[in-house]
Design a protein around this motif. Structure first.
Motif, short mmCIF file in Angstrom:
data_model
loop_
_atom_site.label_atom_id
_atom_site.label_comp_id
_atom_site.label_asym_id
_atom_site.label_seq_id
_atom_site.Cartn_x
_atom_site.Cartn_y
_atom_site.Cartn_z
N ILE A 125 3.13 4.85 1.50
CA ILE A 125 2.35 5.05 0.27
C ILE A 125 2.75 6.40 -0.32
N GLU A 126 2.89 6.45 -1.59
CA GLU A 126 3.22 7.72 -2.23
C GLU A 126 1.94 8.48 -2.55
N TYR A 127 1.94 9.76 -2.20
CA TYR A 127 0.76 10.60 -2.45
C TYR A 127 1.10 11.72 -3.41
N GLU A 128 0.07 12.17 -4.11
CA GLU A 128 0.27 13.38 -4.92
C GLU A 128 -0.73 14.45 -4.49
N PRO A 129 -0.27 15.71 -4.48
CA PRO A 129 -1.18 16.81 -4.13
C PRO A 129 -2.17 17.09 -5.26
#
Ligand code: ZN
Length: 601
Positions: A125-129
């Protein structure tokens, strides 16, 4: 190994750096395996043979074909800022292999991809800060927030000497609001483009800790000084991001605890009651780098406004990031952790990057991030759990009955606004326009207000702006660093530098001598002319004086002359060095070069 890329906020599974040398050009390829369930591989290259940056983008398909796309894609530069990627998680990424032809490159990629692919089989899964920042800044007032005790240096002053019954929290004492502290806070709120709330209420934030004798801190809660501001920050890529400021409020600092190795703790209440400003952002920051850039800019503005020294080692400016990750595209915030009391930009950047990686690893492994307050361990370069995070309701805020609501008159707000100094962004733009300085020079000179004013004073004294800027940036700043001194504290006056530059321009002295003269001026404040005369540094600028020296040198070195005439023209530098030595560095280099060439060619 999981690596979180800061810039485009995708989560990648593995990466490598390969140097690919072909036809005299060296490509640095950053190779990243993405989304292994789709079995594809992307390669970005960064090519700087002529100083121009070019981009290419490749895919390796499951059949092993390497396909190239997006040459110099116009939207790409914002993402492909190599150094960002390579500095993550501390340290450079080593170059793993060097290949010289495309077949070897493809072979390496196959091998590497096979090894990587076998390790990771699950989808990623791609996460963003998502990062918000609280900055605590002590205000540079003479007295404390609610009493007349002096604000003293928390490092050098004898402990517990600047205290009174009010800041020690004795029962029955009445606090009185420091007008200057409110003015300073107002300056900051206005500079950060906030809406000022004319009706301010101080509240009690209740908690017990040994550095807080009242068992509550006077702060602002429901009706703070200011809300809804913003600050634009410029990233290394050149991109500008607007960070929203949620609120700016006033409070008081606590005492200072010193934990002793032999056991027990000491408390110093000198700091208790020092005016403190809290600046809180919305969770708009998207990387550790953005957090660092934002915090540095806040520090710069506070110093411009004259309300904080920016001396982070003394704890007058403390940064607390709250950090979480969320799946890209989601609006819901993930569970966050908060890092407490970071007192350097490096700790902020490293601590935030560490925390992002730690959380990414937990989420990738299917775990849950625990909401808590964490500390940054400087020695281990890691964060550690301190305590579970309190919610606002744990503090039982209520309006402080000892302090009436504070009403700010519109007229006074206008007076404070009108007295704001020119802020860094405006100054940088003006320096570029008015003095035709390059953006880099303008930024460096405007880094702090006193340097900028010094520069302008030199221009006002008749200096050529670009010339003065060059001398400041190339020579004076290194002197300041060496001597650990500020420009303000040096006896050197702007007009004296202008005079020195004029003496170089009219060839009275050469650059090398001028640097020596500058160093002495910087120390003593003596005029350039006086130093030149005392040291006999006047440049030898007439051919009659230099010609015999040149002739003698050539006569004494027939071998070198022969070599030069046989084509080894690089010896010219050696000849010049000899003439400069013979004249103790006083010869005019341009003239020496001319004379040598006349004799040799
Ligand atoms: Zn006091």
């Amino acid at each position: 190994m999981l690596h979180l890329f800061e810039k485009n906020s995708e989560l990648f599974v593995s990466w490598a750096l390969v140097r690919y040398e072909s036809e005299g050009i060296s490509y640095l390829l950053q190779i990243t395996a993405v989304l292994p369930d789709e079995s594809r591989l992307q390669i970005r290259d960064y090519l700087f043979p002529d100083g121009n940056r070019k981009y290419a983008y490749y895919w390796m398909e499951p059949d092993g074909q390497l396909r190239r796309r997006w040459d110099n894609a116009p939207h790409w530069p914002a993402i492909a800022t190599g150094p960002h990627h390579m500095h993550l998680a501390g340290g450079e990424l080593p170059v793993q292999s060097t290949v010289t032809n495309l077949e070897d490159l493809v072979a390496f990629l196959h091998e590497w991809f096979a090894a990587t692919g076998s390790v990771h089989t699950e989808a990623v899964i791609e996460y963003e800060p998502v990062i918000g920042l609280e900055i605590h800044a002590e205000l540079l007032t003479e007295s404390k927030m609610f009493c007349s005790c002096l604000v003293v240096d928390s490092v050098t002053a004898a402990p517990n000497t600047a205290v009174c019954p009010i800041c020690l929290g004795m029962p029955g004492m009445l606090p009185v609001i420091n007008r200057r502290a409110v003015e300073y806070a107002l300056r900051v709120a206005l500079a950060l483009n906030c809406e000022i709330q004319p009706h301010n209420v101080f509240a009690r934030k209740n908690y017990f800790y040994p550095d807080l004798p009242k068992a509550y801190q006077i702060s602002q809660y429901e009706q703070p000084l200011a809300r809804h501001g913003w600050l634009d920050i410029e990233l290394e890529s050149g991109e500008t991001r607007r960070i929203r400021i949620r609120r700016v409020h006033m409070e008081e600092d606590t005492g200072k605890l010193t934990h002793r190795h032999e056991g027990g703790s000491l408390v110093d209440f000198n700091r208790s009651g020092v005016p403190l400003l809290e600046i809180v952002t919305d969770p708009d920051l998207r990387s550790a780098e953005e957090a660092r850039v934002y915090a540095m800019k806040i520090r710069q503005i506070l110093r411009y406004l004259g309300v904080n020294s920016g001396d982070m080692e003394k704890g007058v400016l403390r940064v607390e990031p709250n950090i979480s990750l969320r799946p890209v595209g989601s609006q819901k915030l993930g569970t966050r952790t908060e890092l407490k009391n970071l007192n350097s930009f490096r700790a902020l950047a490293e601590g935030t990057a560490y925390e992002l990686e730690r959380q990414a690893a937990i989420l990738q492994a299917g775990g849950e991030v625990v909401q808590e307050t964490r500390g940054w361990h400087e020695g281990r370069r890691a964060t550690f759990s301190q305590r579970s995070k309190e919610e606002a309701h744990d503090y039982r805020y209520f309006p402080d009955p000892d302090l009436p609501p504070l009403a700010l008159a519109e007229g006074w707000i206008a007076v404070v606004r009108a007295a704001l100094p020119e802020l860094p962004d405006t100054k940088i733009a003006r320096f570029q326009q008015e003095f035709e300085l390059p953006a880099y020079d303008a930024r460096v000179l405007a880094e702090d207000r006193s340097t900028a004013e010094w520069f302008e004073a030199a221009v006002a004294a008749g200096g050529n702006p670009k010339g003065v800027a060059n001398w400041l940036i190339n020579s004076l700043f290194s002197l300041l660093n060496e001597q650990k001194q500020s420009l303000e504290a040096s006896p050197l006056q702007p007009a004296q530098l202008v005079r020195l530059i004029a003496l170089v321009d009219d060839q009275t002295i050469n650059q090398t001598s001028a640097k020596e003269v500058l160093a002495e001026m910087f120390q003593t404040g003596h005029a350039a002319d006086k130093i030149i005369a005392a040291r006999g540094l006047d440049q030898i600028s007439n051919a009659e004086a230099l010609a015999p020296i040149v002739e003698k040198l050539l006569a004494n070195n027939p071998d070198a002359v022969a070599q030069y005439r046989a084509g080894k023209t690089s010896l010219l530098g050696w000849f010049m060095g000899q003439v400069m030595r013979a004249t103790q560095g006083k010869a005019n280099p341009t003239l020496v070069k001319e004379l040598l060439q006349k004799e040799l060619d």
